[in-house]
Enzyme design. Structure first.
Site, short mmCIF file in Angstrom:
data_model
loop_
_atom_site.label_atom_id
_atom_site.label_comp_id
_atom_site.label_asym_id
_atom_site.label_seq_id
_atom_site.Cartn_x
_atom_site.Cartn_y
_atom_site.Cartn_z
N ASP A 39 87.47 -32.44 -9.12
CA ASP A 39 86.53 -32.39 -8.01
C ASP A 39 85.09 -32.50 -8.53
O ASP A 39 84.64 -31.64 -9.31
CB ASP A 39 86.74 -31.05 -7.29
CG ASP A 39 86.10 -30.98 -5.92
OD1 ASP A 39 85.32 -31.89 -5.59
OD2 ASP A 39 86.37 -30.02 -5.20
N ASP A 40 84.38 -33.54 -8.11
CA ASP A 40 82.96 -33.72 -8.44
C ASP A 40 82.71 -33.95 -9.92
O ASP A 40 81.63 -33.62 -10.44
CB ASP A 40 82.13 -32.51 -7.99
CG ASP A 40 81.87 -32.48 -6.49
OD1 ASP A 40 82.52 -33.24 -5.77
OD2 ASP A 40 81.02 -31.69 -6.05
N CYS A 77 84.38 -35.34 -1.15
CA CYS A 77 85.61 -34.57 -1.32
C CYS A 77 86.66 -34.82 -0.25
O CYS A 77 87.77 -35.28 -0.52
CB CYS A 77 85.29 -33.08 -1.36
SG CYS A 77 84.08 -32.58 -2.59
N ARG A 81 90.21 -37.08 -0.03
CA ARG A 81 91.54 -36.46 0.08
C ARG A 81 92.32 -37.05 1.25
O ARG A 81 93.54 -37.25 1.15
CB ARG A 81 91.39 -34.95 0.22
CG ARG A 81 91.06 -34.29 -1.10
CD ARG A 81 90.49 -32.90 -0.96
NE ARG A 81 90.38 -32.27 -2.27
CZ ARG A 81 89.48 -32.62 -3.22
NH1 ARG A 81 88.61 -33.57 -2.98
NH2 ARG A 81 89.47 -32.02 -4.40
N LYS A 142 93.04 -27.54 -4.08
CA LYS A 142 92.13 -27.73 -2.94
C LYS A 142 92.71 -28.71 -1.93
O LYS A 142 92.97 -29.87 -2.24
CB LYS A 142 90.79 -28.24 -3.48
CG LYS A 142 89.76 -28.56 -2.43
CD LYS A 142 88.44 -28.91 -3.09
CE LYS A 142 87.41 -29.45 -2.10
NZ LYS A 142 86.11 -29.70 -2.72
N HIS A 144 91.45 -29.13 1.86
CA HIS A 144 90.21 -29.66 2.42
C HIS A 144 90.39 -30.83 3.39
O HIS A 144 89.56 -31.73 3.48
CB HIS A 144 89.26 -30.07 1.28
CG HIS A 144 87.81 -29.96 1.65
ND1 HIS A 144 86.80 -30.57 0.92
CD2 HIS A 144 87.20 -29.31 2.67
CE1 HIS A 144 85.62 -30.29 1.47
NE2 HIS A 144 85.84 -29.54 2.53
N HIS A 229 83.56 -28.79 -9.52
CA HIS A 229 82.70 -28.58 -8.35
C HIS A 229 81.97 -27.24 -8.49
O HIS A 229 82.50 -26.28 -9.04
CB HIS A 229 83.59 -28.57 -7.11
CG HIS A 229 82.88 -28.61 -5.79
ND1 HIS A 229 82.12 -27.58 -5.32
CD2 HIS A 229 82.88 -29.57 -4.82
CE1 HIS A 229 81.66 -27.89 -4.11
NE2 HIS A 229 82.10 -29.10 -3.78
N ASP A 335 87.60 -37.16 -7.44
CA ASP A 335 87.49 -37.43 -6.01
C ASP A 335 86.19 -38.13 -5.63
O ASP A 335 86.09 -38.73 -4.56
CB ASP A 335 87.65 -36.14 -5.20
CG ASP A 335 86.52 -35.14 -5.40
OD1 ASP A 335 85.76 -35.27 -6.38
OD2 ASP A 335 86.39 -34.22 -4.57
N ASN A 336 85.17 -38.04 -6.47
CA ASN A 336 83.91 -38.75 -6.24
C ASN A 336 83.10 -38.68 -7.51
O ASN A 336 83.54 -38.09 -8.51
CB ASN A 336 83.11 -38.17 -5.06
CG ASN A 336 83.02 -36.67 -5.02
OD1 ASN A 336 83.59 -36.02 -4.15
ND2 ASN A 336 82.31 -36.09 -5.98
N LYS A 381 77.48 -38.53 -5.92
CA LYS A 381 78.36 -38.18 -4.81
C LYS A 381 77.68 -38.41 -3.46
O LYS A 381 76.49 -38.20 -3.32
CB LYS A 381 78.75 -36.71 -4.95
CG LYS A 381 79.48 -36.07 -3.78
CD LYS A 381 79.69 -34.59 -4.05
CE LYS A 381 80.33 -33.87 -2.87
NZ LYS A 381 80.54 -32.44 -3.16
#
Length: 534
Positions: A39-40, A77, A81, A142, A144, A229, A335-336, A381
Site C-alpha cells: 500500500d502506497d 488505494c 482494490r 486491507k 477498503h 501507507h 496499489d499506487n 499517488k
C-alpha cells in the site's frame, strides 16, 4: 527387443530435443495463487527495482520470476482494490472515487452508480469466481471496498476466511475503533500484545488459514498489506537498520536509485529524472535539524518496507516447506505510487506522532522522500502521471519458462487484466450472471498469461484513467493527461520520455483529438459520469 527399445529411446530423446526451449512449463493441476499487494509503496523502493531498502525475499521472488516495467494501477488505494478484485474499471464496480469511511460513509455515497463507495452486485470478485472452480479462498489485510453492512465484507464477497481491516488506514500497533481488525464477520477488540504489528499479523494469520485447510484443494490467498501507507509505525529494531541511511538526503538517494535502475536495464537512460517538485528544496538547503527529523521519517518508512519483505519471506518459506512452490503462482505489486500526503515537504503530523499506537492519521515522510520513492517518475499517488499509476510487479509462475526467470518484460498491462489472467491460469469460468441472477459486467482486460509464457503483446489499443480531478488515456507509447475541467491535454511519448518532461500535444493535434475522443467515449460508457448529484 533390447535394441528396439534403445532405438525407441533414442528416437524419443531426439523428438524431445526438437521442442523449443522457450516452451512454457504447463502446470499439471490447478495452481495455488498468492496475490500480495502493498500500500502506497513507490516504484523504486524495493531492491529489484533500484531501491536501497533491504528486500532480499522480494528480490528472491524476482530472481525466479518475471518483472514488469509497464504495469498500471488506478492511482489510489480503493479504486485499485475495486479494479484488482473485479477485472473492471473502478467506476463499473462502484468505486470511482473512495470507499466508505468508517466514521462518515455518506461522504462517499455520491448517489451515482460509479461512486456509491462499495462494490456493487453487477461485479464478481476473484474469490467468487475461483470458488466456482474448487478453490479455497482466503484474505488477510486491507479490504477498503465497502464496510457498512455485513453484505459488503470479504466473507460475503467470496472469501472463506478473512482477517484484516475493512477500512483504509489504521494503526499498525493497536488497530481500534472504526479502524479495528476483524476476524471473518466479527470486529475484534484492540490487540493487547505489545509486540502486535499488522504486517506480521496479516502474514501469520494467512499461514494459519492455509495450515487449517484439511483438503488438497487449490487455494487463493489475497494478502493485502497496509504497509508502507501512513502512519509511520515500525519496530524499533527495524528502524535501527536504517537510522543512518538517509542522512545523505533525497537528492543522493534518488541519483543512486537511478544509477541502479539504468545498470539493471529497468529504465532507459535517455529519460533522465522527472522535473523537480517545486515544493522540495535541494537537500543542502535544509537545516541540520530538518535533515535529522526528515531522515528519521524515511528510516521509519524503510523499516515498514523491510518488514513487508521478511514477511514475504515467511510466505515463501512456508510454501517451500510444504513443497508448494512449483505449483503456486505468486504476484507482488503496489496499489499506487508513492504517497506525498499531506503534501508537506518534510512530512505531515507532528514528529511525536511517529509510533503512537493510538494514532492512525497521516503522519508521513513528506514530498521530498515520495519524490525519491518514485524515481525516476513524475508526481505521486492520486494523479495519473507515471508516479501515480505505475506499479512494480513480479510474477512467479509455474508456467514461466526457465529462460525467462529473473528477466523483465516491457509489455503493457493494467489491473483490469488480473481477472482474465487468473481465470485462465485457474481454469475457472467468468460468469454472465451471479448474485441470484444479477447481470455481471463483462471483464474489461486481457489475460497476461501470453506475456508470462512468451512475452506476447496484448491485443489492446487503449487504456483509460479517471480519478478525482484528473483523467488520462494511453495508446501504444502515447499517453495524455489533463484536469477534467480543463480543455487542454498534455501528450507524452513514453518510449522516449517516460518521465513526462516534454509535452508534445502542440505538435500532434490529430492524435490529441483522436485520443481525447476515445477517452470521452470510454467515460460516457463506463459510469464515470455523472460524478455526483447536487
Amino acid at each position: 527387443m533390447y535394441i528396439r527399445l534403445s532405438l525407441a529411446g533414442l528416437g524419443l530423446l531426439f523428438l524431445l530435443s526438437l521442442i523449443p526451449k522457450e516452451q512454457p512449463v504447463v502446470a499439471s493441476k490447478k495452481p495455488n495463487i498468492v496475490l500480495i499487494m502493498v500500500d502506497d509503496m513507490g516504484w523504486s523502493d524495493i531492491g529489484c527495482y533500484g531501491g536501497e531498502i533491504t528486500t532480499p525475499n522480494i528480490d528472491r521472488l524476482a530472481k525466479g520470476g518475471l518483472r514488469f516495467k509497464q504495469i498500471y494501477n488506478t492511482g489510489r488505494c480503493c479504486p485499485t482494490r475495486a479494479s484488482l478484485l473485479t477485472g473492471l474499471y473502478p467506476h463499473q464496480a462502484g468505486i470511482g472515487q473512495m470507499a466508505e469511511d468508517p466514521e462518515r460513509p455518506e461522504d462517499f455515497h455520491w448517489g451515482t452508480p460509479g461512486y456509491q463507495g462499495y462494490l456493487n452486485r453487477n461485479c464478481v470478485t476473484l474469490a467468487e469466481v475461483l470458488k466456482t472452480n474448487g478453490y479455497r479462498t482466503y484474505m488477510t489485510g486491507k479490504w477498503h471496498v465497502g464496510m457498512h453492512g455485513e453484505e459488503k465484507l470479504p466473507r460475503q464477497r467470496g472469501f472463506d476466511r478473512y482477517y484484516g481491516i475493512p477500512a483504509g488506514a489504521t494503526s499498525y500497533l493497536r488497530p481500534q475503533g472504526g479502524r479495528s481488525v476483524w476476524l471473518d464477520n466479527q470486529k475484534l477488540d484492540p490487540p493487547t500484545d505489545p509486540n502486535y504489528y499488522t504486517t506480521d499479523a496479516f502474514t501469520d494469520r494467512g499461514i494459519e488459514f492455509l495450515k487449517a485447510q484439511e483438503t488438497d484443494d487449490p487455494f487463493f490467498w489475497y494478502l493485502a498489506y497496509n504497509a508502507p501507507h501512513w502512519p509511520l509505525h515500525a519496530k524499533h529494531q527495524d528502524i535501527e537498520k536504517f537510522k543512518d541511511t538517509y542522512q545523505v538526503g533525497w537528492d543522493k538517494i534518488r541519483q543512486q536509485r537511478l544509477d541502479r535502475q539504468i545498470k539493471m536495464g529497468l529504465i532507459d537512460p535517455k529519460w533522465g529524472f522527472s522535473e523537480r517538485d517545486s515544493r522540495v528544496r535541494p537537500w543542502e538547503k535544509l537545516s541540520q535539524a530538518e535533515k535529522d527529523t526528515v531522515a528519521y521519517r524515511m528510516a521509519v518508512y524503510a523499516a515498514q518496507v523491510y518488514a513487508v519483505d521478511y514477511n514475504v519471506g515467511k510466505v515463501l518459506d512456508y510454501l517451500e516447506s510444504k513443497k508448494l512452490m512449483d505449483n503456486t503462482m505468486i504476484i507482488f505489486l503496489a496499489d499506487n505510487g508513492a504517497c506525498a500526503e499531506n503534501y508537506h515537504e518534510l512530512g505531515s503530523a507532528p514528529f511525536s506522532r511517529i509510533n503512537d499506537p493510538n494514532f492512525s492519521g497521516a503522519v508521513s515522510y513528506g514530498i521530498g522522500w515520495a519524490n525519491a520513492s518514485n524515481t525516476p517518475f513524475f508526481e505521486y499517488k492520486v494523479k495519473p502521471y507515471e508516479g501515480g499509476i505505475a506499479t512494480p510487479m513480479i510474477v512467479h509462475s509455474p508456467r514461466l519458462p526457465k529462460n525467462r526467470q529473473g528477466k523483465f518484460t516491457n509489455q503493457i498491462g493494467h489491473l483490469i487484466d488480473f481477472m482474465p489472467t487468473l481465470v485462465e491460469a485457474s481454469g475457472a469460468t467468468y460468469p454472465a450472471t451471479f448474485h441470484g441472477g444479477q447481470t455481471i459486467t463483462p471483464m474489461q482486460g486481457k489475460s497476461l498469461m501470453g506475456v508470462i509464457e512468451q512475452d506476447k503483446p496484448l491485443d489492446r489499443e487503449y487504456l483509460f484513467w479517471e480519478h478525482q480531478t484528473y483523467c488520462a488515456v494511453r495508446k501504444g507509447d502515447y499517453k495524455m493527461v489533463k484536469k477534467i475541467e480543463e480543455p487542454a491535454w498534455q501528450l507524452f511519448d513514453l518510449n522516449n520520455d517516460r518521465t513526462e518532461r516534454h509535452n508534445i500535444a502542440a505538435q500532434n493535434p490529430e492524435l490529441v483529438q483522436e485520443m481525447g475522443q476515445k477517452w470521452q467515449e470510454w467515460a460516457d460508457t463506463h459510469q464515470v459520469f455523472p460524478k455526483k448529484l447536487k
